[in-house]
Design a protein around this motif. Structure first.
Motif, PDB file in Angstrom:
ATOM      1  N   MET A   1       0.842  -1.194   0.000  1.00  0.00           N
ATOM      2  CA  MET A   1       0.000   0.000   0.000  1.00  0.00           C
ATOM      3  C   MET A   1       0.876   1.242   0.000  1.00  0.00           C
ATOM      4  SD  MET A   1      -3.003   0.990   2.677  1.00  0.00           S
ATOM      5  CE  MET A   1      -4.138   2.304   2.322  1.00  0.00           C
ATOM      6  N   ALA A   2       0.506   2.123  -0.786  1.00  0.00           N
ATOM      7  CA  ALA A   2       1.270   3.371  -0.901  1.00  0.00           C
ATOM      8  C   ALA A   2       0.823   4.362   0.166  1.00  0.00           C
ATOM      9  CB  ALA A   2       1.056   3.963  -2.283  1.00  0.00           C
ATOM     10  N   ILE A   3       1.486   5.493   0.174  1.00  0.00           N
ATOM     11  CA  ILE A   3       1.022   6.552   1.063  1.00  0.00           C
ATOM     12  C   ILE A   3      -0.386   6.930   0.655  1.00  0.00           C
ATOM     13  CG2 ILE A   3       3.357   7.388   1.481  1.00  0.00           C
ATOM     14  CD1 ILE A   3       2.714   9.725  -0.432  1.00  0.00           C
ATOM     15  N   PHE A   4      -1.132   7.495   1.552  1.00  0.00           N
ATOM     16  CA  PHE A   4      -2.535   7.782   1.250  1.00  0.00           C
ATOM     17  C   PHE A   4      -3.016   8.957   2.096  1.00  0.00           C
ATOM     18  CE2 PHE A   4      -4.737   6.141   5.022  1.00  0.00           C
ATOM     19  CZ  PHE A   4      -3.687   5.493   5.643  1.00  0.00           C
ATOM     20  N   VAL A   5      -4.151   9.468   1.708  1.00  0.00           N
ATOM     21  CA  VAL A   5      -4.800  10.554   2.433  1.00  0.00           C
ATOM     22  C   VAL A   5      -5.975   9.971   3.204  1.00  0.00           C
ATOM     23  CG1 VAL A   5      -6.100  12.705   2.170  1.00  0.00           C
ATOM     24  CG2 VAL A   5      -4.106  12.261   0.723  1.00  0.00           C
ATOM     25  N   LEU A   6      -6.074  10.318   4.457  1.00  0.00           N
ATOM     26  CA  LEU A   6      -7.215   9.850   5.257  1.00  0.00           C
ATOM     27  C   LEU A   6      -8.498  10.477   4.728  1.00  0.00           C
ATOM     28  CD1 LEU A   6      -6.114  10.016   9.018  1.00  0.00           C
ATOM     29  CD2 LEU A   6      -6.827   7.987   7.762  1.00  0.00           C
ATOM     30  N   LYS A   7      -9.390   9.640   4.261  1.00  0.00           N
ATOM     31  CA  LYS A   7     -10.668  10.146   3.754  1.00  0.00           C
ATOM     32  C   LYS A   7     -11.854   9.422   4.358  1.00  0.00           C
ATOM     33  CE  LYS A   7      -9.136  11.557  -0.868  1.00  0.00           C
ATOM     34  NZ  LYS A   7      -9.237  11.237  -2.319  1.00  0.00           N
ATOM     35  N   ASN A   8     -11.620   8.206   4.836  1.00  0.00           N
ATOM     36  CA  ASN A   8     -12.760   7.391   5.239  1.00  0.00           C
ATOM     37  C   ASN A   8     -12.399   6.491   6.426  1.00  0.00           C
ATOM     38  OD1 ASN A   8     -15.374   6.490   5.054  1.00  0.00           O
ATOM     39  ND2 ASN A   8     -14.935   4.945   3.496  1.00  0.00           N
TER      40      ASN A   8
ATOM     41  N   SER B  22     -15.710   2.821  31.160  1.00  0.00           N
ATOM     42  CA  SER B  22     -14.745   2.278  30.199  1.00  0.00           C
ATOM     43  C   SER B  22     -15.473   1.471  29.137  1.00  0.00           C
ATOM     44  CB  SER B  22     -13.735   1.375  30.911  1.00  0.00           C
ATOM     45  OG  SER B  22     -12.985   2.116  31.832  1.00  0.00           O
ATOM     46  N   THR B  23     -14.935   1.488  27.936  1.00  0.00           N
ATOM     47  CA  THR B  23     -15.558   0.738  26.845  1.00  0.00           C
ATOM     48  C   THR B  23     -14.491   0.377  25.810  1.00  0.00           C
ATOM     49  OG1 THR B  23     -17.412   0.689  25.288  1.00  0.00           O
ATOM     50  CG2 THR B  23     -16.163   2.760  25.451  1.00  0.00           C
ATOM     51  N   THR B  24     -14.953  -0.139  24.695  1.00  0.00           N
ATOM     52  CA  THR B  24     -14.051  -0.552  23.624  1.00  0.00           C
ATOM     53  C   THR B  24     -14.155   0.422  22.448  1.00  0.00           C
ATOM     54  OG1 THR B  24     -14.254  -2.868  24.265  1.00  0.00           O
ATOM     55  CG2 THR B  24     -13.501  -2.431  22.033  1.00  0.00           C
ATOM     56  N   VAL B  25     -13.006   0.809  21.933  1.00  0.00           N
ATOM     57  CA  VAL B  25     -12.944   1.699  20.771  1.00  0.00           C
ATOM     58  C   VAL B  25     -12.167   0.967  19.678  1.00  0.00           C
ATOM     59  CG1 VAL B  25     -12.163   3.937  19.893  1.00  0.00           C
ATOM     60  CG2 VAL B  25     -12.955   3.735  22.263  1.00  0.00           C
ATOM     61  N   VAL B  26     -12.709   0.972  18.457  1.00  0.00           N
ATOM     62  CA  VAL B  26     -12.038   0.321  17.331  1.00  0.00           C
ATOM     63  C   VAL B  26     -11.764   1.379  16.260  1.00  0.00           C
ATOM     64  CG1 VAL B  26     -12.143  -1.516  15.601  1.00  0.00           C
ATOM     65  CG2 VAL B  26     -13.284  -1.823  17.813  1.00  0.00           C
ATOM     66  N   VAL B  27     -10.523   1.433  15.816  1.00  0.00           N
ATOM     67  CA  VAL B  27     -10.115   2.442  14.827  1.00  0.00           C
ATOM     68  C   VAL B  27      -9.474   1.741  13.638  1.00  0.00           C
ATOM     69  CG1 VAL B  27      -8.661   4.459  14.404  1.00  0.00           C
ATOM     70  CG2 VAL B  27      -9.720   4.141  16.647  1.00  0.00           C
ATOM     71  N   LYS B  28      -9.879   2.168  12.437  1.00  0.00           N
ATOM     72  CA  LYS B  28      -9.231   1.703  11.204  1.00  0.00           C
ATOM     73  C   LYS B  28      -8.940   2.924  10.334  1.00  0.00           C
ATOM     74  CE  LYS B  28     -12.528  -1.067   9.847  1.00  0.00           C
ATOM     75  NZ  LYS B  28     -13.252  -1.949   8.916  1.00  0.00           N
ATOM     76  N   ALA B  29      -7.877   2.855   9.565  1.00  0.00           N
ATOM     77  CA  ALA B  29      -7.537   3.973   8.679  1.00  0.00           C
ATOM     78  C   ALA B  29      -8.541   4.108   7.543  1.00  0.00           C
ATOM     79  CB  ALA B  29      -6.135   3.795   8.116  1.00  0.00           C
ATOM     80  N   ASP B  30      -9.186   2.997   7.195  1.00  0.00           N
ATOM     81  CA  ASP B  30     -10.191   3.004   6.139  1.00  0.00           C
ATOM     82  C   ASP B  30     -11.342   2.104   6.572  1.00  0.00           C
ATOM     83  OD1 ASP B  30     -10.632   3.746   3.080  1.00  0.00           O
ATOM     84  OD2 ASP B  30     -11.281   1.672   3.367  1.00  0.00           O
ATOM     85  N   SER B  31     -12.535   2.421   6.113  1.00  0.00           N
ATOM     86  CA  SER B  31     -13.702   1.663   6.563  1.00  0.00           C
ATOM     87  C   SER B  31     -13.817   0.294   5.902  1.00  0.00           C
ATOM     88  CB  SER B  31     -14.980   2.464   6.293  1.00  0.00           C
ATOM     89  OG  SER B  31     -15.152   2.624   4.900  1.00  0.00           O
ATOM     90  N   GLY B  32     -12.946   0.014   4.929  1.00  0.00           N
ATOM     91  CA  GLY B  32     -13.003  -1.271   4.235  1.00  0.00           C
ATOM     92  C   GLY B  32     -12.626  -2.431   5.137  1.00  0.00           C
ATOM     93  N   ALA B  33     -12.587  -3.604   4.530  1.00  0.00           N
ATOM     94  CA  ALA B  33     -12.299  -4.828   5.280  1.00  0.00           C
ATOM     95  C   ALA B  33     -10.924  -4.769   5.931  1.00  0.00           C
ATOM     96  CB  ALA B  33     -12.386  -6.034   4.351  1.00  0.00           C
ATOM     97  N   VAL B  34     -10.816  -5.424   7.066  1.00  0.00           N
ATOM     98  CA  VAL B  34      -9.542  -5.503   7.772  1.00  0.00           C
ATOM     99  C   VAL B  34      -8.572  -6.358   6.962  1.00  0.00           C
ATOM    100  CG1 VAL B  34      -8.401  -6.341   9.871  1.00  0.00           C
ATOM    101  CG2 VAL B  34     -10.647  -5.240  10.014  1.00  0.00           C
ATOM    102  N   SER B  35      -7.352  -5.874   6.808  1.00  0.00           N
ATOM    103  CA  SER B  35      -6.336  -6.598   6.051  1.00  0.00           C
ATOM    104  C   SER B  35      -4.971  -6.134   6.515  1.00  0.00           C
ATOM    105  CB  SER B  35      -6.497  -6.335   4.548  1.00  0.00           C
ATOM    106  OG  SER B  35      -6.200  -4.978   4.270  1.00  0.00           O
ATOM    107  N   THR B  36      -3.937  -6.691   5.915  1.00  0.00           N
ATOM    108  CA  THR B  36      -2.587  -6.259   6.301  1.00  0.00           C
ATOM    109  C   THR B  36      -2.355  -4.793   5.953  1.00  0.00           C
ATOM    110  OG1 THR B  36      -1.775  -7.088   4.190  1.00  0.00           O
ATOM    111  CG2 THR B  36      -1.551  -8.545   6.093  1.00  0.00           C
TER     112      THR B  36
END
Lengths: 135, 50
Positions: free
Chosen positions: A1-8, A79-93
């Motif tokens: 994956m290349a560099i990217f801009v946070l959009k989603n 206290s609770t659980t927070v989940v963060v992803k750089a993109d809303s797509g499927a979890v992957s490497t």
């Protein structure tokens, strides 16, 4: 994956997907540096201690049922659980998920801003244990 | 095992009308989800017959 801009980026707080309201998110993953310097050391020596994580989220405010305020207000002081992803797509490497369990929310700002501003709130979740997943 | 009905449209991985259990909600603050209008408790008690 290349560099990217946070959009989603994806932010889920207490199992509620609030991504559509998030304007910025910062996940700060840290492990305490515990000093273990002893006689004979030429400089400070550290060993890894406890995780010292935090998640800062800025959200647009919405008082409608099940939206930002209704979701966040009951979480203050808990206290609770927070989940963060750089993109809303499927979890992957190339799009790992970071799950911070048992993260504490000390406060929120149900009303914040100056005249003419978009109503928003800033949250900081402190502590908890971070686990990274790629599948 | 307690079960809950999903009421909101932004509950991660579920749709309104779905049912979740407390096992599904491990790590979540269930009271806050109920107060926030995301979940409602379901009545699991069966009617007793005489």
């Amino acid at each position: 994956m290349a560099i990217f801009v946070l959009k989603n980026a994806s932010v889920t707080i207490n199992s509620v997907d609030l991504s559509a309201y998030v304007t910025s998110v910062t996940l700060d993953y840290k492990i305490d540096a515990v000093e273990s310097t002893a006689m004979g050391s030429g400089g400070h020596v550290y060993t890894g201690g406890l995780q010292a994580n935090s998640v800062t989220v800025n959200l647009n405010q919405d008082f409608a049922a099940t939206k930002t305020e209704a979701t966040i207000f009951p979480l203050v002081g808990t206290s609770t659980t927070v989940v963060v992803k750089a993109d809303s797509g499927a979890v992957s490497t190339t799009n790992p998920s970071y799950t911070i369990s048992n993260s504490y929310l000390e406060g929120s700002q149900p009303v914040a801003g100056s005249v003419g501003d978009l109503a928003a709130m800033a949250l900081t979740f402190n502590g908890g244990t971070l686990v990274k997943a790629t599948t | 095992m307690a079960t809950y009905k999903v009421l909101s449209d932004n509950f991660a991985g579920k749709n309104a009308g779905d049912t979740v259990t407390d096992e599904d909600l491990e790590g979540a603050n269930i009271e806050a989800l109920i107060e926030g209008g995301h979940l409602s408790t379901t009545n699991n008690n069966k009617k007793e017959t005489e």
